[in-house]
Design an enzyme around this catalytic site. Structure first.
Site, PDB file in Angstrom:
ATOM      1  N   GLY A  35       0.780  -1.240   0.000  1.00  0.00           N
ATOM      2  CA  GLY A  35       0.000   0.000   0.000  1.00  0.00           C
ATOM      3  C   GLY A  35       0.807   1.283   0.000  1.00  0.00           C
ATOM      4  N   GLU A  38       4.523   4.220   6.040  1.00  0.00           N
ATOM      5  CA  GLU A  38       3.339   3.338   6.059  1.00  0.00           C
ATOM      6  C   GLU A  38       2.126   4.121   5.589  1.00  0.00           C
ATOM      7  OE1 GLU A  38       2.057   0.637   5.817  1.00  0.00           O
ATOM      8  OE2 GLU A  38       1.584  -0.340   7.723  1.00  0.00           O
ATOM      9  N   ASP A  68      -4.454   1.516  11.483  1.00  0.00           N
ATOM     10  CA  ASP A  68      -5.854   1.270  11.835  1.00  0.00           C
ATOM     11  C   ASP A  68      -5.888   0.866  13.313  1.00  0.00           C
ATOM     12  OD1 ASP A  68      -8.597   0.783  10.603  1.00  0.00           O
ATOM     13  OD2 ASP A  68      -8.211  -1.195  11.400  1.00  0.00           O
ATOM     14  N   LYS A  71      -6.404   6.318  11.752  1.00  0.00           N
ATOM     15  CA  LYS A  71      -7.804   6.298  12.216  1.00  0.00           C
ATOM     16  C   LYS A  71      -7.779   6.284  13.737  1.00  0.00           C
ATOM     17  CE  LYS A  71      -9.292   3.321   8.389  1.00  0.00           C
ATOM     18  NZ  LYS A  71      -9.788   1.961   8.077  1.00  0.00           N
ATOM     19  N   PHE A 110     -13.526   2.570   5.784  1.00  0.00           N
ATOM     20  CA  PHE A 110     -12.611   1.857   4.889  1.00  0.00           C
ATOM     21  C   PHE A 110     -12.293   2.746   3.690  1.00  0.00           C
ATOM     22  CE2 PHE A 110     -11.643  -1.123   1.423  1.00  0.00           C
ATOM     23  CZ  PHE A 110     -10.569  -1.781   2.021  1.00  0.00           C
ATOM     24  N   VAL A 111     -11.013   2.931   3.417  1.00  0.00           N
ATOM     25  CA  VAL A 111     -10.613   3.847   2.346  1.00  0.00           C
ATOM     26  C   VAL A 111      -9.767   3.145   1.289  1.00  0.00           C
ATOM     27  CG1 VAL A 111     -10.702   5.890   3.835  1.00  0.00           C
ATOM     28  CG2 VAL A 111      -8.548   4.649   3.609  1.00  0.00           C
ATOM     29  N   ASP A 171      -5.876  -0.413  -1.523  1.00  0.00           N
ATOM     30  CA  ASP A 171      -6.768  -1.184  -2.399  1.00  0.00           C
ATOM     31  C   ASP A 171      -7.967  -1.754  -1.663  1.00  0.00           C
ATOM     32  OD1 ASP A 171      -5.348  -3.196  -0.894  1.00  0.00           O
ATOM     33  OD2 ASP A 171      -6.039  -4.656  -2.367  1.00  0.00           O
ATOM     34  N   ARG A 214      -5.821   1.057  -6.212  1.00  0.00           N
ATOM     35  CA  ARG A 214      -4.502   1.606  -5.843  1.00  0.00           C
ATOM     36  C   ARG A 214      -4.093   2.771  -6.738  1.00  0.00           C
ATOM     37  NH1 ARG A 214      -2.268  -1.957  -2.077  1.00  0.00           N
ATOM     38  NH2 ARG A 214      -2.578  -4.175  -2.439  1.00  0.00           N
TER      39      ARG A 214
END
Ligand code: 5GP
Length: 184
Positions: free
Chosen positions: A53, A107, A111, A139, A160-161, A167, A173
């Site tokens: 990510g 990063e 979460d 978050k 959720f993003v 992704d 992405r």
């Protein structure tokens, strides 16, 4: 005058709406890069990018950081398991070259914080000269363990993003902005 509704995208079965624009992300990541440059001049830090990510965040962060710096990549593989956090993790790609170096983990998102807590411990075992953490999205409502973030992009709601490297089951992405899942 009515404001324009946020742009929407679809990935698999879900619909997402724009939460952070490309311009907002660019401005924030550039500021983070300048801050890192101010803090690390002459130290030649290694930016340790957490795949998959973080690849876009890392690329933009490094280009916004006009000092000598290097990049390295690691991948955290997670499996459902019986540990206290519900996951067994394996780290791929970490090597001895971090010993004695100034390491900045890059990063995309924190979460619950369990992944980062675990990763920080693994990287510390390599005995870097210093260790810092640059995170694009946090978050706060989802955090379950304390994670000390040195460079933070944005605090976001507990949704959720996708986009900008993140992704949903492989898709999203390449979206240049960040989108949150629509309710319902
Ligand atoms: P944590 O261990 O902090 O709960 O989870 C961190 C990892 O979960 C992130 O590196 C990312 O892979 C995934 N993750 C957490 N929240 C999201 C999200 O909103 N969207 C996406 N795409 N991945 C997420």
């Amino acid at each position: 005058m009515m404001s324009t509704p946020p742009a929407r995208v679809r990935a698999h079965d879900l619909v997402f709406e724009e939460m952070l624009t490309e311009a907002q992300i660019r401005a924030r990541v550039e500021a983070m890069g300048r801050q890192i440059a101010a803090d690390y001049g002459g130290k030649r830090p290694v930016v340790l990018s957490v795949l998959n990510g973080s690849f876009i965040f890392t690329a933009d962060l490094m280009r916004a950081c006009p000092i000598e710096c290097e990049v390295s990549f690691v991948k955290v593989a997670s499996y459902a398991g019986q540990s206290s956090t519900g996951k067994v993790r394996q780290l791929l790609g970490l090597d001895e070259s971090l010993r004695g170096r100034h390491v900045i983990i890059a990063e995309d998102i924190v979460d619950s914080g369990f992944t980062m807590q675990w990763l920080l411990r693994e990287v510390r075992r390599m005995e870097p000269a210093s260790l810092a953490l640059a995170v694009l999205l946090l978050k706060p409502e989802a955090l379950q363990v304390e994670v000390s973030i040195d460079y933070l992009g944005f605090e976001i709601p507990n949704a959720f993003v996708i986009g900008y490297g993140l992704d949903y089951d492989g898709l999203g992405r390449n979206l240049p902005a960040i989108y949150r899942k629509c309710d319902g």
